[in-house]
Design an enzyme around this catalytic site. Structure first.
Site, PDB file in Angstrom:
ATOM      1  N   PHE A  82      43.889  60.834  49.818  1.00 45.03           N
ATOM      2  CA  PHE A  82      44.853  59.588  49.768  1.00 45.03           C
ATOM      3  C   PHE A  82      45.578  59.655  48.499  1.00 45.03           C
ATOM      4  O   PHE A  82      46.638  59.977  48.551  1.00 45.03           O
ATOM      5  CB  PHE A  82      44.217  58.087  49.949  1.00 45.03           C
ATOM      6  CG  PHE A  82      45.101  56.895  49.755  1.00 45.03           C
ATOM      7  CD1 PHE A  82      45.856  56.754  50.507  1.00 45.03           C
ATOM      8  CD2 PHE A  82      45.095  56.726  48.371  1.00 45.03           C
ATOM      9  CE1 PHE A  82      46.812  55.218  50.265  1.00 45.03           C
ATOM     10  CE2 PHE A  82      45.796  55.526  48.193  1.00 45.03           C
ATOM     11  CZ  PHE A  82      46.659  54.939  48.984  1.00 45.03           C
ATOM     12  N   ASP A  83      44.820  59.990  47.351  1.00 42.61           N
ATOM     13  CA  ASP A  83      45.402  60.164  46.017  1.00 42.61           C
ATOM     14  C   ASP A  83      46.514  61.280  45.854  1.00 42.61           C
ATOM     15  O   ASP A  83      47.632  61.127  45.518  1.00 42.61           O
ATOM     16  CB  ASP A  83      44.288  60.321  45.107  1.00 42.61           C
ATOM     17  CG  ASP A  83      43.187  59.206  45.013  1.00 42.61           C
ATOM     18  OD1 ASP A  83      42.665  58.797  46.107  1.00 42.61           O
ATOM     19  OD2 ASP A  83      42.847  58.833  43.899  1.00 42.61           O
ATOM     20  N   THR A  84      45.814  62.479  46.377  1.00 44.01           N
ATOM     21  CA  THR A  84      46.842  63.611  46.443  1.00 44.01           C
ATOM     22  C   THR A  84      47.839  63.637  47.281  1.00 44.01           C
ATOM     23  O   THR A  84      49.100  63.943  46.739  1.00 44.01           O
ATOM     24  CB  THR A  84      46.024  64.766  47.014  1.00 44.01           C
ATOM     25  OG1 THR A  84      44.423  65.030  46.310  1.00 44.01           O
ATOM     26  CG2 THR A  84      46.816  66.064  46.835  1.00 44.01           C
TER      27      THR A  84
END
Length: 418
Positions: free
Chosen positions: A203-205
């Protein structure tokens, strides 16, 4: 009738710190963290109470825990008015962050891992550029200059390899995608989050890649970070999921599934134009424009050469055609390729352009002389040799125009003189 003022771009207006709603919402996503949750919340709450002067909230996002995590969170929420609990029936850190952030009424949304591996002293620098409207997202980085990190060689190697893969496959410009210490403006998040598909650790990436391509400003904060040896993260499983995510985002980029242009328009983050005097275009733009002008100049050169060749011969025709097109080429490149306007330095530019033209003339004339010295060529062979010589002269011309004639440092000196 007064005109309506245009709406501000999302993420650019300073946050009102005196409003009734929380300014900052710090989300702690947890799954079966009954042991670590309470010391985390107490430490975080004490830090915020001491260092933050505006309203804040701590949201515990319980990802379908099967132990007593939810009960611990609810007890802490009864003790601290600033702590709330959000329970989700499905696992996934990305799913939890997406759901809580989209439902939050805070102006700035943040999250950190429950182990608090990142020193909380970095929270202020993380949030500050978002509050001011300077940046859209902020990330803690263990790989940025100034970061101090304590972790084993295995995790260090994996982290650096992962970020190297991101740079080579997705052209990522941020240094650390997976540090569990990030923040985002809520008005920006509302535009991005609906397009983030991953529900797990990728999700972060995905959020960062989407933000970068949408032209958003990502602020990096070097952090002090101490590895948690008891972390429950499955490295192999997470790495596999991340690689699948990279493949999916890469494919979506080529197929146009990621609406980058529309997001840039919605967020007002289109690339800055190059109409400002003295501001040169980027290298790629310069190459495209130089190539287009070069093709036009070459066609004009060939037409002039063919018209003059039957009248004055090959060498005089070559000289005249090159001279005329060189003057036009220099003027067009000055204006379109290198973004220089006005009369300041125009005479010097043309003079130096003619010197560059002399080198091109030497290349083409030398090629003609060698050709005629070794054989009696037909028109097709003669034109072929001239085109090849002109290609070599074009490469040389671009390098000299960019590095010498229209060098930005020389332009700055010229502007001061005028």
């Amino acid at each position: 009738m007064t005109a309506t003022a245009p709406a501000s771009r999302p993420g650019t207006v300073p946050v009102d710190l005196a409003g009734p709603q929380p300014v900052l919402d710090v989300v702690i996503p947890v799954y079966n963290e009954e042991t670590d949750l309470e010391p985390c919340i107490r430490r975080l709450h004490a830090h915020l109470a001491e260092h933050v002067s505006y309203p804040y909230r701590i949201t515990v996002a319980d990802n379908a825990s099967t132990d007593a995590t939810l009960q611990v969170a609810e007890r802490l929420a009864r003790e601290f008015p600033e702590v709330v609990v959000r329970h989700l029936d499905e696992k996934g850190r990305g799913r939890a962050l997406n759901a809580v952030w989209q439902a939050s009424d805070a102006a700035v949304l943040a999250y950190m891992d429950v182990d608090l591996s990142t020193d909380l002293a970095a929270l202020g620098p993380l949030v500050a550029p978002l509050l001011s409207g300077h940046s859209d997202l902020a990330i803690g980085s263990r790989l940025a200059r100034g970061a101090r990190v304590v972790r084993g060689p295995k995790r260090e190697f994996i982290s650096r390899c992962y970020n190297l893969i991101l740079r080579s496959t997705l052209a990522a410009k941020f240094s650390d995608a997976q540090c569990g210490f990030k923040a985002i403006r809520a008005d920006v998040a509302r535009e991005l989050l609906p397009h983030v598909e991953d529900t797990g650790w990728f999700f972060d990436t995905e959020l960062l890649v989407l933000a970068q391509r949408a032209g958003l400003r990502i602020h990096e904060v070097p952090v002090d970070w101490v590895d948690d040896p008891d972390s429950s993260v499955n490295i192999v499983k997470t790495a596999t999921a991340d690689l699948k995510g990279i493949a999916r985002v890469t494919k979506a980029t080529f197929t146009g599934e990621i609406p980058v242009s529309r997001l840039r328009e919605q967020l007002g983050r289109q690339p800055i134009g190059v109409d400002a005097p003295g501001v040169p275009p980027r290298l790629v733009t310069q190459l495209v424009r130089f190539a287009a002008i070069g093709v036009s100049s070459t066609l004009a050169y060939l037409v002039l050469f063919l018209l003059l060749r039957t009248v004055v011969g090959a060498q005089p025709a070559n000289f005249a055609a090159l001279l005329v097109t060189a003057i036009g080429n220099t003027a067009l490149n000055r204006r379109l390729t290198f973004g220089i306007r006005g009369r300041a330095g125009a005479g010097r530019h043309q003079f130096e352009g003619l010197l560059v033209f002399g080198l091109g003339l030497a290349l083409t004339s030398g090629a003609l002389a060698l050709l005629h010295g070794s054989t009696t060529p037909g028109l097709v062979l003669e034109l072929t040799v001239l085109v090849l010589a002109n290609l070599a002269a074009t490469v040389l011309r671009f390098l000299l125009l960019r590095g010498w004639v229209f060098n930005p440092r020389r332009q700055a000196t010229t502007q001061k003189e005028y």
